[in-house]
Design a protein around this motif. Structure first.
Motif, short mmCIF file in Angstrom:
data_model
loop_
_atom_site.label_atom_id
_atom_site.label_comp_id
_atom_site.label_asym_id
_atom_site.label_seq_id
_atom_site.Cartn_x
_atom_site.Cartn_y
_atom_site.Cartn_z
N MET A 1 77.46 61.05 -36.67
CA MET A 1 77.81 60.60 -35.72
C MET A 1 77.20 61.76 -35.00
N VAL A 2 76.68 61.19 -33.13
CA VAL A 2 76.26 62.69 -32.96
C VAL A 2 77.32 63.14 -32.15
N ARG A 3 77.81 64.65 -31.86
CA ARG A 3 78.36 64.72 -30.78
C ARG A 3 77.91 65.11 -29.42
N GLU A 4 79.41 63.73 -28.91
CA GLU A 4 79.42 64.14 -27.46
C GLU A 4 79.07 65.02 -27.03
N LYS A 5 78.30 64.93 -25.74
CA LYS A 5 78.40 66.22 -24.63
C LYS A 5 78.37 66.28 -23.85
N ARG A 6 79.18 67.48 -22.97
CA ARG A 6 79.38 66.82 -21.95
C ARG A 6 79.07 68.32 -20.59
N SER A 7 79.07 67.54 -19.74
CA SER A 7 78.13 68.90 -18.98
C SER A 7 78.91 68.48 -17.34
N LYS A 8 79.87 69.64 -16.86
CA LYS A 8 80.17 69.83 -15.46
C LYS A 8 79.11 69.74 -14.42
N PHE A 9 79.05 68.99 -13.44
CA PHE A 9 78.17 67.53 -12.44
C PHE A 9 79.08 68.31 -10.98
N ILE A 10 78.66 68.50 -10.02
CA ILE A 10 78.83 69.43 -8.78
C ILE A 10 78.37 68.70 -7.79
N ALA A 11 79.06 68.37 -6.74
CA ALA A 11 78.27 67.54 -5.45
C ALA A 11 78.13 68.73 -4.35
N ALA A 12 77.28 68.48 -3.83
CA ALA A 12 76.72 69.17 -3.13
C ALA A 12 75.64 68.34 -1.57
N LYS A 13 75.98 69.10 -0.82
CA LYS A 13 74.75 68.22 0.51
C LYS A 13 73.29 68.78 0.83
N VAL A 14 72.99 68.42 0.62
CA VAL A 14 71.31 69.21 1.20
C VAL A 14 71.86 68.79 3.17
N ASN A 15 70.98 70.04 3.39
CA ASN A 15 70.71 70.14 4.84
C ASN A 15 69.80 70.68 5.71
N ILE A 16 69.14 69.62 6.32
CA ILE A 16 67.95 70.83 7.30
C ILE A 16 68.45 71.88 8.10
N ASN A 17 67.72 73.25 8.37
CA ASN A 17 68.61 73.80 9.00
C ASN A 17 67.67 74.48 9.63
N GLN A 18 66.76 75.38 9.29
CA GLN A 18 65.93 75.86 10.52
C GLN A 18 65.12 74.90 11.77
N ASN A 19 65.08 73.73 11.08
CA ASN A 19 63.95 72.91 12.30
C ASN A 19 65.25 72.07 12.74
N ILE A 20 66.41 72.40 12.09
CA ILE A 20 67.06 71.25 12.82
C ILE A 20 67.02 70.29 14.23
N PHE A 21 67.41 71.00 14.76
CA PHE A 21 66.87 70.95 16.30
C PHE A 21 65.64 70.14 16.93
N SER A 22 64.31 70.39 15.74
CA SER A 22 63.96 69.57 15.97
C SER A 22 63.38 68.02 16.60
N SER A 23 62.81 67.59 16.72
CA SER A 23 62.84 66.25 17.84
C SER A 23 62.57 64.91 16.37
N ASP A 24 61.22 66.10 15.47
CA ASP A 24 61.27 64.76 13.76
C ASP A 24 62.33 65.37 13.53
N LYS A 25 63.40 65.68 13.05
CA LYS A 25 64.65 65.47 11.73
C LYS A 25 64.21 64.54 11.15
N GLU A 26 64.43 63.64 11.39
CA GLU A 26 64.01 62.52 10.76
C GLU A 26 63.34 62.29 9.49
N LYS A 27 61.74 63.00 10.04
CA LYS A 27 61.11 63.28 9.59
C LYS A 27 60.96 63.67 8.03
N LEU A 28 61.59 64.91 8.81
CA LEU A 28 61.77 66.27 8.10
C LEU A 28 63.05 65.97 6.47
N ILE A 29 63.12 65.35 7.26
CA ILE A 29 64.62 64.23 5.91
C ILE A 29 64.05 63.73 4.58
#
Length: 282
Positions: A1-29
């Motif tokens: 029987m394979v032993r169950e392996k459990r890992s911790k997963f963390i939630a985060a948010k990826v943010n455009i930062n350097q070019n956040i005020f660009s008119s093309d920020k939707e494209k950058l995403i």
């Protein structure tokens, strides 16, 4: 029987930062998935970092990426050769990696912690995306703290003497609950703002800017560090004394422990976790 392996997963948010005020920020995403798939390499100290095992998934008509972010290097081990011990160079780089699940549209990143420290993981993820496509500019990955826990921890500090907020401009989602702080960031064209309030006699925990700072933190657009003290009885009950305390928002974030042995089941659980986070942020 394979032993169950459990890992911790963390939630985060990826943010455009350097070019956040660009008119093309939707494209950058939209360029971020292509940057991940490019599988560029990043040399840091003695390690080579790169994205591996990349899979583009369509689950319930929504796009996700599943893969690994890892670091590798050549290493040697001691082996016994007859009656002598000598170094043996392992022919392929030895790797340490951790998996991730990325919501392409909502920029939610779920990543595995354990094999690699979470701060090192996020920083290397940011640097690899930038190295793969400098047009995107620098991105900022913030963990997603539990809002109720932030309020609970700060309210539990009897006398709040100092609170710090490290703020970035919101990506796409702007709410009235942090309208004033967001306005300051936008007016000054700032990609980062640090705000500190101090009073050794105690701050107003319900102040407008403190409340908005907490709201930005819970939406992954800020980090919060709070300091203060509680009064506790002295030894033998002779009066009271100050007991210093502190709270960091990155210590109380949305996370799950999941079985990683069954990949199809894991993907479904990661998708469910990601959707829960999207609902929280929206």
């Amino acid at each position: 029987m394979v032993r169950e392996k459990r890992s911790k997963f963390i939630a985060a948010k990826v943010n455009i930062n350097q070019n956040i005020f660009s008119s093309d920020k939707e494209k950058l995403i939209t360029l971020i998935p292509k940057a991940i798939n490019k599988k560029a390499k990043l040399e840091k100290h003695s390690w080579t970092w790169q994205f591996t095992d990349i899979e583009f998934l369509n689950m319930d008509n929504k796009e996700y990426i599943f893969g690994n972010l890892g670091k590798s290097r050549f290493e040697s081990v001691d082996v016994v050769d007859g009656d002598k011990t000598k170094a043996y160079q392992i022919p392929n780089p030895v790797a340490t990696s951790a998996s991730f699940f990325y919501d392409v549209v909502d920029e939610v990143l779920i990543f595995e912690e354990g094999p690699i420290n979470k701060n090192e993981y996020m920083k290397s993820f940011e640097e690899l995306v930038y190295a793969s496509n400098i047009e995107i500019g620098e991105i900022k990955i913030n963990l997603i703290p539990i809002k109720d826990q932030i309020y609970k921890e700060i309210q539990s500090i009897e006398v709040l003497t100092k609170i710090e907020f490290d703020i970035i401009p919101p990506n796409m989602i702007e709410k009235d609950t942090y309208k004033s702080l967001n306005q300051i960031v936008n007016d000054e064209n700032a990609v980062r703002m640090k705000m500190v309030f101090e009073n050794q006699d105690g701050l107003n925990k319900e102040g407008d800017y403190i409340t908005e700072g907490i709201e930005m933190t819970s939406n992954a657009y800020a980090e919060t560090k709070a300091y203060g003290y509680n009064t506790v009885p002295k030894a033998k009950g002779k009066g009271r004394k100050k007991q210093r305390t502190r709270f960091f928002s990155n210590d109380s974030v949305h996370q799950r422990k999941l079985n990683v042995n069954d990949k199809p089941q894991l993907l479904q659980k990661l998708k469910k976790f990601a959707l829960e986070i999207v609902n929280i942020l929206n």
